[in-house]
Design a protein around this motif. Sequence first.
Motif, short mmCIF file in Angstrom:
data_model
loop_
_atom_site.label_atom_id
_atom_site.label_comp_id
_atom_site.label_asym_id
_atom_site.label_seq_id
_atom_site.Cartn_x
_atom_site.Cartn_y
_atom_site.Cartn_z
N ASP A 24 1.10 -43.46 -76.89
CA ASP A 24 1.62 -44.89 -76.66
C ASP A 24 2.94 -45.01 -76.02
N ASP A 25 3.68 -43.63 -76.04
CA ASP A 25 5.05 -43.69 -75.67
C ASP A 25 5.40 -42.12 -75.20
N PRO A 26 4.82 -41.79 -73.77
CA PRO A 26 5.01 -40.48 -73.24
C PRO A 26 6.22 -40.12 -72.85
N THR A 27 7.02 -41.01 -72.57
CA THR A 27 8.69 -40.50 -72.35
C THR A 27 9.28 -40.04 -73.68
N ALA A 28 8.88 -40.44 -74.92
CA ALA A 28 9.33 -40.05 -76.12
C ALA A 28 9.06 -38.62 -76.21
N LEU A 29 8.10 -38.16 -75.62
CA LEU A 29 7.29 -37.04 -76.02
C LEU A 29 7.59 -35.92 -74.94
N ALA A 30 7.75 -36.49 -73.71
CA ALA A 30 7.80 -35.72 -72.54
C ALA A 30 9.08 -34.41 -72.66
N GLY A 31 10.03 -34.66 -73.30
CA GLY A 31 11.18 -33.54 -73.51
C GLY A 31 10.62 -32.21 -73.92
N VAL A 32 9.39 -32.20 -74.31
CA VAL A 32 8.88 -30.87 -74.89
C VAL A 32 8.49 -30.04 -73.80
N LEU A 33 8.17 -30.60 -72.67
CA LEU A 33 7.63 -29.93 -71.55
C LEU A 33 8.53 -29.33 -70.44
N HIS A 34 8.07 -28.88 -69.47
CA HIS A 34 8.92 -28.32 -68.51
C HIS A 34 9.86 -29.43 -67.86
N PRO A 35 11.29 -29.19 -67.67
CA PRO A 35 12.10 -30.14 -67.02
C PRO A 35 11.61 -30.75 -65.96
N GLN A 36 10.91 -29.96 -65.19
CA GLN A 36 10.10 -30.78 -63.74
C GLN A 36 9.19 -31.90 -64.45
N GLU A 37 8.32 -31.41 -65.24
CA GLU A 37 7.16 -32.46 -65.68
C GLU A 37 7.87 -33.45 -66.22
N THR A 38 8.80 -33.22 -67.31
CA THR A 38 9.61 -34.34 -68.03
C THR A 38 10.05 -35.34 -66.83
N ALA A 39 10.54 -34.86 -65.70
CA ALA A 39 11.22 -35.77 -64.75
C ALA A 39 10.17 -36.43 -64.14
N GLU A 40 8.86 -36.02 -64.04
CA GLU A 40 7.91 -36.62 -63.20
C GLU A 40 7.15 -37.75 -64.22
N ILE A 41 7.34 -37.41 -65.35
CA ILE A 41 6.63 -38.41 -66.28
C ILE A 41 7.56 -39.53 -66.44
N GLU A 42 8.87 -39.47 -66.53
CA GLU A 42 9.94 -40.32 -66.71
C GLU A 42 9.80 -41.18 -65.14
N ALA A 43 9.67 -40.47 -64.33
CA ALA A 43 9.57 -41.23 -63.02
C ALA A 43 8.10 -42.16 -62.87
N ALA A 44 7.18 -41.58 -63.41
CA ALA A 44 6.06 -42.72 -63.51
C ALA A 44 6.23 -43.89 -64.53
N ALA A 45 7.03 -43.49 -65.63
CA ALA A 45 7.31 -44.72 -66.50
C ALA A 45 8.00 -45.70 -65.60
N ARG A 46 8.85 -45.40 -65.05
CA ARG A 46 9.79 -46.37 -64.19
C ARG A 46 9.19 -46.95 -63.22
N GLY A 47 7.88 -46.48 -62.80
CA GLY A 47 7.13 -47.05 -61.75
C GLY A 47 7.47 -46.71 -60.54
#
Length: 249
Positions: A156-179
């Motif tokens: 439901d909230d991928p950005t809350a979990l994204a921090g467990v991943l590789h920093p580049q993957e985290t950045a990509e997920i956060e960018a997707a969440a921002r649209g």
Amino acid sequence: MSRETSEAVPDRSAIAIVPATLASFLGEPHPREVTGAGLGVWLIDTARVADHELEIGRSWLDEAERQQASKYVRAELRRAYEIAHAAARLVVGASTDTPPEKVVWGRHACPGCGEPHGRPRAEGTAIEFSLSHTPGQILVAVADVPVGVDVEIHPDDPTALAGVLHPQETAEIEAAARGTLDGGRAAVRFTRAWSRTEAYLKGIGIGLGRDPHLDYLGTDDAPGRTLDGWVLNDVVVPEGYGAALALHN
């Protein structure tokens, strides 16, 4: 095991794996080879497993599996665990001409410390297998070489979990969440990265003993990639889920 970082090489020419469907515990699953490594992959929809079939599957489980199942507070998760382990017994048994209740589980040595808590194995056989369960869906794979699978439901909230991943993957997920990337498909990107990472670490046999921050598997839609002697492919699963398989090359 090395703590050095690594980055997978995407392969857009690869084809996502289409698993066979295991719809019943009452018949023998017919292995369908997907690659030259003797790979067979099965998908189980937990909603399609009738209660009377699950009772049969439960009778195959050993004491350790029964104890582990009892630790799940949520009935949905307990049922998924039981179905997954019964399915693994059925598939591994069919692949080794062994009754499912006679399959004996063991562990390979951990690649990190050498202790016997690495990748699971079926004792007395050369077969390799992996299983994964999430509410609603289960994946089981067998192969002639080390293999890892993972299936995940979209969070439901991928950005809350994204921090467990590789920093580049985290950045990509956060960018997707921002649209600003991929039209806001943050949950899809998270599930791609997490299932690929889990499949790879399961295949190695170290699991989360290796920090998920270290390996970049990517959140993109390329259906295949290679990393340190492993080939990873996405697995076709129903909408709302993501899945991946790692196979030693």
